[in-house]
Design a protein around this motif. Sequence first.
Motif, PDB file in Angstrom:
ATOM      1  N   LEU A 163       0.642  -1.021   0.258  1.00 10.62           N
ATOM      2  CA  LEU A 163      -0.125   0.295   0.153  1.00 10.62           C
ATOM      3  C   LEU A 163       0.850   0.908   0.110  1.00 10.62           C
ATOM      4  O   LEU A 163       1.125   2.133  -1.339  1.00 10.62           O
ATOM      5  N   ARG A 164       2.172   1.477   0.985  1.00 11.73           N
ATOM      6  CA  ARG A 164       2.599   2.178   0.781  1.00 11.73           C
ATOM      7  C   ARG A 164       3.155   2.925  -0.512  1.00 11.73           C
ATOM      8  O   ARG A 164       3.758   3.619  -0.978  1.00 11.73           O
ATOM      9  N   THR A 171       4.877   2.126  -7.432  1.00  8.45           N
ATOM     10  CA  THR A 171       4.193   0.955  -7.895  1.00  8.45           C
ATOM     11  C   THR A 171       2.526   1.500  -9.340  1.00  8.45           C
ATOM     12  O   THR A 171       2.000   2.114  -8.257  1.00  8.45           O
ATOM     13  N   SER A 172       2.688   1.060 -10.447  1.00 12.47           N
ATOM     14  CA  SER A 172       1.632   1.225 -10.655  1.00 12.47           C
ATOM     15  C   SER A 172       0.888  -0.483 -10.737  1.00 12.47           C
ATOM     16  O   SER A 172       0.230  -0.098 -11.556  1.00 12.47           O
ATOM     17  N   GLU A 177       1.621  -6.844  -6.810  1.00 13.63           N
ATOM     18  CA  GLU A 177       2.909  -6.961  -6.026  1.00 13.63           C
ATOM     19  C   GLU A 177       2.420  -7.362  -4.671  1.00 13.63           C
ATOM     20  O   GLU A 177       2.699  -8.235  -3.667  1.00 13.63           O
ATOM     21  N   PHE A 178       1.052  -7.180  -4.462  1.00 18.23           N
ATOM     22  CA  PHE A 178       0.538  -8.076  -3.427  1.00 18.23           C
ATOM     23  C   PHE A 178       0.396  -8.988  -3.085  1.00 18.23           C
ATOM     24  O   PHE A 178       0.441  -9.760  -2.263  1.00 18.23           O
TER      25      PHE A 178
END
Length: 225
Positions: A163-164, A171-172, A177-178
């Motif tokens: 999130l950060r 990041t787009s 990534e999650f």
Amino acid sequence: MSEKPRAATTKDRLVAAAFELFEERGFDATTAEDIARRAGVGRTTFFRTFGSKDDVIFPEHDLLLGRIDQRLAAATPAARPLALSEATRVVLRHYLDEGELARARYRLIGSVPALRARETGGIQQYQRLFARWLREWMSDLPDGQLRADLLAADLVAAHNFVLRRWLRGQTSEPENEFDQAMRVALERYQPSGLEPSSAVVVLRTSATPAAIQAQLQPLLDNEAR
């Protein structure tokens, strides 16, 4: 036909007005009366909607906790890793859907120590909720409580890391990534009865459980031979 945009509620107008004023004047210099006036409502309406000026910053916190609790409560034993991932994703997607409002909140919290303290308290609530369910699920393991608390911390830390990065514009592809962050965090999950050689797989798909099982069955049959 495309859906009509949802009409802004009084709560929406108050939140929008609050963040406009926080950007213009700063948090400490903005009063509840200022927010109500900018939103075109009375002071009484403000306090019927929010308990305090601080509550405008975190308007959906209790709702998100409830949605996480509901998702974990519905998890079957075999689907618990997926439930943990999906429950954590509830919060991420909420912020992604907020867009620039989420980034404005992030900037504001970073500049007001009292709000940072409240955010920390909110993070701890998420962690305690995950830990409560995980302790129940892992109660048969000798070190189940320790594993549960560590995994709860891992899930929250993995979510916050992604999130950060998104909030900072680093990041787009926060969803991708999650997914990777959840794979790393869930390595610690070992429910009672899971064989050491077993693997827990977490994935996003629109396919039904029956369709997934049909695709996996040939592999399972081959493994059994």
